[in-house]
Design a protein around this motif. Structure first.
Motif, PDB file in Angstrom:
ATOM      1  N   ILE A   1       0.863  -1.188   0.000  1.00  0.00           N
ATOM      2  CA  ILE A   1       0.000   0.000   0.000  1.00  0.00           C
ATOM      3  C   ILE A   1       0.893   1.228   0.000  1.00  0.00           C
ATOM      4  O   ILE A   1       1.974   1.232   0.599  1.00  0.00           O
ATOM      5  CB  ILE A   1      -0.975  -0.010   1.206  1.00  0.00           C
ATOM      6  N   HIS A   2       0.464   2.263  -0.704  1.00  0.00           N
ATOM      7  CA  HIS A   2       1.242   3.499  -0.804  1.00  0.00           C
ATOM      8  C   HIS A   2       0.266   4.667  -0.887  1.00  0.00           C
ATOM      9  O   HIS A   2      -0.763   4.580  -1.551  1.00  0.00           O
ATOM     10  CB  HIS A   2       2.111   3.456  -2.066  1.00  0.00           C
ATOM     11  N   VAL A   3       0.591   5.754  -0.220  1.00  0.00           N
ATOM     12  CA  VAL A   3      -0.200   6.980  -0.317  1.00  0.00           C
ATOM     13  C   VAL A   3       0.681   8.035  -0.970  1.00  0.00           C
ATOM     14  O   VAL A   3       1.787   8.321  -0.494  1.00  0.00           O
ATOM     15  CB  VAL A   3      -0.686   7.465   1.067  1.00  0.00           C
TER      16      VAL A   3
ATOM     17  N   GLN B   1      -3.570  10.072  -2.794  1.00  0.00           N
ATOM     18  CA  GLN B   1      -4.162   8.931  -3.489  1.00  0.00           C
ATOM     19  C   GLN B   1      -3.619   7.642  -2.880  1.00  0.00           C
ATOM     20  O   GLN B   1      -2.416   7.508  -2.665  1.00  0.00           O
ATOM     21  CB  GLN B   1      -3.834   8.998  -4.977  1.00  0.00           C
ATOM     22  N   VAL B   2      -4.499   6.694  -2.626  1.00  0.00           N
ATOM     23  CA  VAL B   2      -4.123   5.434  -1.985  1.00  0.00           C
ATOM     24  C   VAL B   2      -4.029   4.345  -3.055  1.00  0.00           C
ATOM     25  O   VAL B   2      -5.011   4.077  -3.751  1.00  0.00           O
ATOM     26  CB  VAL B   2      -5.142   5.034  -0.901  1.00  0.00           C
ATOM     27  N   LEU B   3      -2.858   3.733  -3.194  1.00  0.00           N
ATOM     28  CA  LEU B   3      -2.625   2.661  -4.159  1.00  0.00           C
ATOM     29  C   LEU B   3      -2.447   1.363  -3.390  1.00  0.00           C
ATOM     30  O   LEU B   3      -1.704   1.320  -2.407  1.00  0.00           O
ATOM     31  CB  LEU B   3      -1.372   2.946  -4.983  1.00  0.00           C
ATOM     32  N   VAL B   4      -3.130   0.297  -3.832  1.00  0.00           N
ATOM     33  CA  VAL B   4      -3.108  -0.967  -3.106  1.00  0.00           C
ATOM     34  C   VAL B   4      -2.880  -2.126  -4.081  1.00  0.00           C
ATOM     35  O   VAL B   4      -3.494  -2.166  -5.155  1.00  0.00           O
ATOM     36  CB  VAL B   4      -4.435  -1.218  -2.349  1.00  0.00           C
ATOM     37  N   CYS B   5      -2.031  -3.076  -3.682  1.00  0.00           N
ATOM     38  CA  CYS B   5      -1.788  -4.294  -4.464  1.00  0.00           C
ATOM     39  C   CYS B   5      -2.761  -5.383  -4.040  1.00  0.00           C
ATOM     40  O   CYS B   5      -2.936  -5.633  -2.848  1.00  0.00           O
ATOM     41  CB  CYS B   5      -0.393  -4.845  -4.197  1.00  0.00           C
ATOM     42  N   GLY B   6      -3.335  -6.046  -5.020  1.00  0.00           N
ATOM     43  CA  GLY B   6      -4.079  -7.278  -4.794  1.00  0.00           C
ATOM     44  C   GLY B   6      -3.212  -8.411  -5.309  1.00  0.00           C
ATOM     45  O   GLY B   6      -3.150  -8.643  -6.518  1.00  0.00           O
ATOM     46  N   GLY B   7      -2.496  -9.086  -4.416  1.00  0.00           N
ATOM     47  CA  GLY B   7      -1.514 -10.086  -4.826  1.00  0.00           C
ATOM     48  C   GLY B   7      -2.105 -11.232  -5.608  1.00  0.00           C
ATOM     49  O   GLY B   7      -1.652 -11.553  -6.702  1.00  0.00           O
ATOM     50  N   VAL B   8      -3.141 -11.865  -5.083  1.00  0.00           N
ATOM     51  CA  VAL B   8      -3.737 -13.025  -5.743  1.00  0.00           C
ATOM     52  C   VAL B   8      -4.662 -12.602  -6.884  1.00  0.00           C
ATOM     53  O   VAL B   8      -4.819 -13.317  -7.862  1.00  0.00           O
ATOM     54  CB  VAL B   8      -4.474 -13.916  -4.710  1.00  0.00           C
ATOM     55  N   SER B   9      -5.262 -11.424  -6.784  1.00  0.00           N
ATOM     56  CA  SER B   9      -6.126 -10.933  -7.860  1.00  0.00           C
ATOM     57  C   SER B   9      -5.317 -10.276  -8.981  1.00  0.00           C
ATOM     58  O   SER B   9      -5.882  -9.913 -10.011  1.00  0.00           O
ATOM     59  CB  SER B   9      -7.174  -9.959  -7.319  1.00  0.00           C
TER      60      SER B   9
ATOM     61  N   GLN C   1      -6.788   1.970  -7.035  1.00  0.00           N
ATOM     62  CA  GLN C   1      -6.671   3.285  -6.408  1.00  0.00           C
ATOM     63  C   GLN C   1      -7.930   3.535  -5.594  1.00  0.00           C
ATOM     64  O   GLN C   1      -9.040   3.364  -6.094  1.00  0.00           O
ATOM     65  CB  GLN C   1      -6.513   4.367  -7.461  1.00  0.00           C
ATOM     66  N   LEU C   2      -7.721   3.925  -4.334  1.00  0.00           N
ATOM     67  CA  LEU C   2      -8.826   4.300  -3.450  1.00  0.00           C
ATOM     68  C   LEU C   2      -8.830   5.805  -3.261  1.00  0.00           C
ATOM     69  O   LEU C   2      -7.817   6.470  -3.475  1.00  0.00           O
ATOM     70  CB  LEU C   2      -8.668   3.637  -2.081  1.00  0.00           C
ATOM     71  N   ASP C   3      -9.949   6.319  -2.809  1.00  0.00           N
ATOM     72  CA  ASP C   3      -9.992   7.731  -2.451  1.00  0.00           C
ATOM     73  C   ASP C   3      -9.105   7.961  -1.224  1.00  0.00           C
ATOM     74  O   ASP C   3      -8.635   7.011  -0.595  1.00  0.00           O
ATOM     75  CB  ASP C   3     -11.420   8.215  -2.230  1.00  0.00           C
TER      76      ASP C   3
ATOM     77  N   LYS D   1     -13.347   2.728  -4.060  1.00  0.00           N
ATOM     78  CA  LYS D   1     -12.438   2.457  -5.177  1.00  0.00           C
ATOM     79  C   LYS D   1     -12.674   3.486  -6.266  1.00  0.00           C
ATOM     80  O   LYS D   1     -13.806   3.713  -6.684  1.00  0.00           O
ATOM     81  CB  LYS D   1     -12.673   1.047  -5.724  1.00  0.00           C
ATOM     82  N   LEU D   2     -11.584   4.109  -6.727  1.00  0.00           N
ATOM     83  CA  LEU D   2     -11.680   5.077  -7.813  1.00  0.00           C
ATOM     84  C   LEU D   2     -11.363   4.441  -9.158  1.00  0.00           C
ATOM     85  O   LEU D   2     -11.948   4.815 -10.171  1.00  0.00           O
ATOM     86  CB  LEU D   2     -10.726   6.251  -7.569  1.00  0.00           C
ATOM     87  N   ALA D   3     -10.411   3.486  -9.165  1.00  0.00           N
ATOM     88  CA  ALA D   3     -10.019   2.874 -10.432  1.00  0.00           C
ATOM     89  C   ALA D   3      -9.208   1.612 -10.194  1.00  0.00           C
ATOM     90  O   ALA D   3      -8.585   1.451  -9.145  1.00  0.00           O
ATOM     91  CB  ALA D   3      -9.177   3.857 -11.249  1.00  0.00           C
TER      92      ALA D   3
END
Length: 122
Positions: A52-54, A59-67, A72-74, A80-82
């Motif tokens: 996860i990184h802000v 802007q919040v960026l998150v990894c979905g490892g298995v997905s 990107q979150l608000d 979820k924004l995108a």
């Protein structure tokens, strides 16, 4: 006191919000500095939450490892924004993410292969 397994964490630019990923429950939690839970985010596109990184803009960026996704979150971690990248873009178990302001790109470290990817931001 809140008790949960933390995978990774990040802090908002203002320092007032803490973000945590919990990979076993596929969640992103946003908390106040005193530990009060603001939001709990889950999404089918986010399985085995990892890095996860802000960004400096919040802007919040998150990894979905298995997905095999980066979403990107608000800035509150509520919505979820995108979906920024998927397996179609070459993701293979993304595990770490950050935004590089000088190259205007998202850098992704992956645990499923020996590659680091850079995606230009449009």
């Amino acid at each position: 006191m809140l008790s949960f397994a933390v995978s990774n964490c990040a802090v908002s630019p203002s320092g007032d919000t803490l973000f945590f990923t919990n990979n076993s429950h596929h969640k992103v939690l946003s908390l106040a500095r005193d530990g009060t839970v603001h939001h709990t985010f889950t999404d089918p596109d986010l399985q085995f939450t990892a890095g996860i990184h802000v960004t400096a803009q919040g802007q919040v960026l998150v990894c979905g490892g298995v997905s095999h996704t980066i979403i990107q979150l608000d800035g509150k971690g509520k919505k979820k924004l995108a979906t920024l990248a998927t397996r179609k873009d070459g993701l293979c178990y993304p595990h770490a993410v950050c935004y590089n302001r000088s190259t205007v790109s998202i850098i992704v470290g992956q645990s499923g292969c020996n590659r680091i990817l850079a995606f230009p931001v449009k």
